[in-house]
Scaffold this motif. Structure first.
Motif, PDB file in Angstrom:
ATOM      1  N   GLU A   1     -29.562 -16.040  16.519  1.00 18.01           N
ATOM      2  CA  GLU A   1     -28.783 -17.159  15.979  1.00 18.01           C
ATOM      3  C   GLU A   1     -28.718 -18.322  16.962  1.00 18.01           C
ATOM      4  OE1 GLU A   1     -26.941 -17.705  12.924  1.00 18.01           O
ATOM      5  OE2 GLU A   1     -28.465 -16.244  12.338  1.00 18.01           O
ATOM      6  N   ALA A   2     -28.546 -18.021  18.249  1.00 17.86           N
ATOM      7  CA  ALA A   2     -28.505 -19.073  19.269  1.00 17.86           C
ATOM      8  C   ALA A   2     -29.846 -19.803  19.325  1.00 17.86           C
ATOM      9  CB  ALA A   2     -28.147 -18.485  20.626  1.00 17.86           C
ATOM     10  N   ILE A   3     -30.941 -19.057  19.221  1.00 16.68           N
ATOM     11  CA  ILE A   3     -32.274 -19.669  19.216  1.00 16.68           C
ATOM     12  C   ILE A   3     -32.440 -20.540  17.972  1.00 16.68           C
ATOM     13  CG2 ILE A   3     -34.748 -19.177  19.014  1.00 16.68           C
ATOM     14  CD1 ILE A   3     -34.202 -16.702  20.821  1.00 16.68           C
ATOM     15  N   ALA A   4     -31.965 -20.070  16.837  1.00 14.81           N
ATOM     16  CA  ALA A   4     -32.043 -20.865  15.604  1.00 14.81           C
ATOM     17  C   ALA A   4     -31.259 -22.169  15.752  1.00 14.81           C
ATOM     18  CB  ALA A   4     -31.522 -20.054  14.419  1.00 14.81           C
ATOM     19  N   ASP A   5     -30.110 -22.107  16.401  1.00 12.33           N
ATOM     20  CA  ASP A   5     -29.321 -23.321  16.638  1.00 12.33           C
ATOM     21  C   ASP A   5     -30.068 -24.296  17.538  1.00 12.33           C
ATOM     22  OD1 ASP A   5     -27.266 -22.297  15.080  1.00 12.33           O
ATOM     23  OD2 ASP A   5     -26.053 -21.655  16.803  1.00 12.33           O
TER      24      ASP A   5
ATOM     25  N   VAL B   1     -26.497  -6.065  17.433  1.00 13.30           N
ATOM     26  CA  VAL B   1     -25.564  -7.188  17.351  1.00 13.30           C
ATOM     27  C   VAL B   1     -25.914  -8.237  18.401  1.00 13.30           C
ATOM     28  CG1 VAL B   1     -23.153  -7.869  17.637  1.00 13.30           C
ATOM     29  CG2 VAL B   1     -23.724  -5.789  16.377  1.00 13.30           C
ATOM     30  N   GLU B   2     -26.215  -7.803  19.616  1.00 14.37           N
ATOM     31  CA  GLU B   2     -26.562  -8.749  20.688  1.00 14.37           C
ATOM     32  C   GLU B   2     -27.864  -9.476  20.378  1.00 14.37           C
ATOM     33  OE1 GLU B   2     -27.373  -9.062  25.489  1.00 14.37           O
ATOM     34  OE2 GLU B   2     -26.858  -7.128  24.634  1.00 14.37           O
ATOM     35  N   GLN B   3     -28.869  -8.749  19.901  1.00 14.18           N
ATOM     36  CA  GLN B   3     -30.140  -9.384  19.566  1.00 14.18           C
ATOM     37  C   GLN B   3     -29.961 -10.395  18.438  1.00 14.18           C
ATOM     38  OE1 GLN B   3     -32.277  -5.783  18.742  1.00 14.18           O
ATOM     39  NE2 GLN B   3     -33.352  -5.823  20.707  1.00 14.18           N
ATOM     40  N   TYR B   4     -29.111 -10.071  17.465  1.00 12.55           N
ATOM     41  CA  TYR B   4     -28.888 -11.018  16.377  1.00 12.55           C
ATOM     42  C   TYR B   4     -28.169 -12.272  16.875  1.00 12.55           C
ATOM     43  CZ  TYR B   4     -28.131 -12.952  11.796  1.00 12.55           C
ATOM     44  OH  TYR B   4     -28.153 -13.796  10.708  1.00 12.55           O
TER      45      TYR B   4
ATOM     46  N   LEU C   1     -38.226 -10.942  17.198  1.00 17.08           N
ATOM     47  CA  LEU C   1     -36.844 -11.281  16.858  1.00 17.08           C
ATOM     48  C   LEU C   1     -36.749 -11.767  15.411  1.00 17.08           C
ATOM     49  CD1 LEU C   1     -35.366 -13.169  19.947  1.00 17.08           C
ATOM     50  CD2 LEU C   1     -34.429 -11.131  18.855  1.00 17.08           C
ATOM     51  N   ILE C   2     -37.668 -12.633  15.035  1.00 11.38           N
ATOM     52  CA  ILE C   2     -37.671 -13.164  13.672  1.00 11.38           C
ATOM     53  C   ILE C   2     -37.875 -12.033  12.666  1.00 11.38           C
ATOM     54  CG2 ILE C   2     -38.937 -14.645  12.044  1.00 11.38           C
ATOM     55  CD1 ILE C   2     -39.484 -16.496  14.514  1.00 11.38           C
ATOM     56  N   ALA C   3     -38.850 -11.157  12.919  1.00 12.59           N
ATOM     57  CA  ALA C   3     -39.117 -10.029  12.019  1.00 12.59           C
ATOM     58  C   ALA C   3     -37.904  -9.104  11.950  1.00 12.59           C
ATOM     59  CB  ALA C   3     -40.352  -9.260  12.482  1.00 12.59           C
TER      60      ALA C   3
ATOM     61  N   MET D   1     -35.617 -24.731  28.026  1.00  9.63           N
ATOM     62  CA  MET D   1     -35.377 -23.711  29.057  1.00  9.63           C
ATOM     63  C   MET D   1     -34.352 -22.688  28.578  1.00  9.63           C
ATOM     64  SD  MET D   1     -35.662 -25.706  32.750  1.00  9.63           S
ATOM     65  CE  MET D   1     -34.001 -26.293  32.618  1.00  9.63           C
ATOM     66  N   GLU D   2     -33.307 -23.158  27.900  1.00 10.58           N
ATOM     67  CA  GLU D   2     -32.288 -22.241  27.390  1.00 10.58           C
ATOM     68  C   GLU D   2     -32.886 -21.304  26.341  1.00 10.58           C
ATOM     69  OE1 GLU D   2     -27.936 -22.366  25.209  1.00 10.58           O
ATOM     70  OE2 GLU D   2     -28.665 -24.155  26.224  1.00 10.58           O
ATOM     71  N   ARG D   3     -33.727 -21.852  25.468  1.00  6.99           N
ATOM     72  CA  ARG D   3     -34.375 -21.018  24.454  1.00  6.99           C
ATOM     73  C   ARG D   3     -35.253 -19.951  25.099  1.00  6.99           C
ATOM     74  NH1 ARG D   3     -38.074 -23.878  20.037  1.00  6.99           N
ATOM     75  NH2 ARG D   3     -39.303 -24.289  21.891  1.00  6.99           N
ATOM     76  N   GLU D   4     -36.017 -20.339  26.099  1.00  5.92           N
ATOM     77  CA  GLU D   4     -36.884 -19.378  26.783  1.00  5.92           C
ATOM     78  C   GLU D   4     -36.060 -18.294  27.473  1.00  5.92           C
ATOM     79  OE1 GLU D   4     -40.066 -17.304  27.716  1.00  5.92           O
ATOM     80  OE2 GLU D   4     -40.088 -19.056  26.418  1.00  5.92           O
ATOM     81  N   ALA D   5     -34.948 -18.671  28.090  1.00  4.86           N
ATOM     82  CA  ALA D   5     -34.072 -17.695  28.748  1.00  4.86           C
ATOM     83  C   ALA D   5     -33.497 -16.706  27.732  1.00  4.86           C
ATOM     84  CB  ALA D   5     -32.949 -18.412  29.497  1.00  4.86           C
ATOM     85  N   LEU D   6     -33.140 -17.197  26.556  1.00  7.54           N
ATOM     86  CA  LEU D   6     -32.615 -16.314  25.512  1.00  7.54           C
ATOM     87  C   LEU D   6     -33.680 -15.334  25.028  1.00  7.54           C
ATOM     88  CD1 LEU D   6     -30.544 -18.908  23.480  1.00  7.54           C
ATOM     89  CD2 LEU D   6     -29.628 -16.866  24.613  1.00  7.54           C
ATOM     90  N   ILE D   7     -34.894 -15.824  24.855  1.00  5.07           N
ATOM     91  CA  ILE D   7     -35.993 -14.952  24.442  1.00  5.07           C
ATOM     92  C   ILE D   7     -36.211 -13.868  25.493  1.00  5.07           C
ATOM     93  CG2 ILE D   7     -38.481 -14.840  23.993  1.00  5.07           C
ATOM     94  CD1 ILE D   7     -38.186 -17.705  22.783  1.00  5.07           C
TER      95      ILE D   7
END
Length: 61
Positions: free
Chosen positions: A50-54, A43-46, A32-34, A16-22
């Motif tokens: 990073e949070a999604i990668a974590d 800066v915010e998107q990066y 985002l990956i591209a 759920m947290e990952r989806e909210a970040l997306i």
């Protein structure tokens, strides 16, 4: 000295947290990956990337 705080999250919480970040990024995950690969994120998107990668690391993905 500051006490350490541990935050326990379930698998579902992380999804759920990952989806909210997306959603917060306003982009699809593939965008985002591209953007991270060609250094075109804000800066915010990066930070979101990073949070999604974590989260992906914690999920074993």
């Amino acid at each position: 000295m500051t006490a350490m705080v541990v935050d326990f999250k379930t698998h579902e919480d992380l999804l759920m947290e990952r989806e909210a970040l997306i959603q917060r990024s306003g982009m699809h995950l593939s965008e985002l990956i591209a953007g991270a690969e060609d250094y075109s994120l804000t800066v915010e998107q990066y930070a979101i990337f990073e949070a999604i990668a974590d989260i992906n690391y914690l999920l074993g993905e």
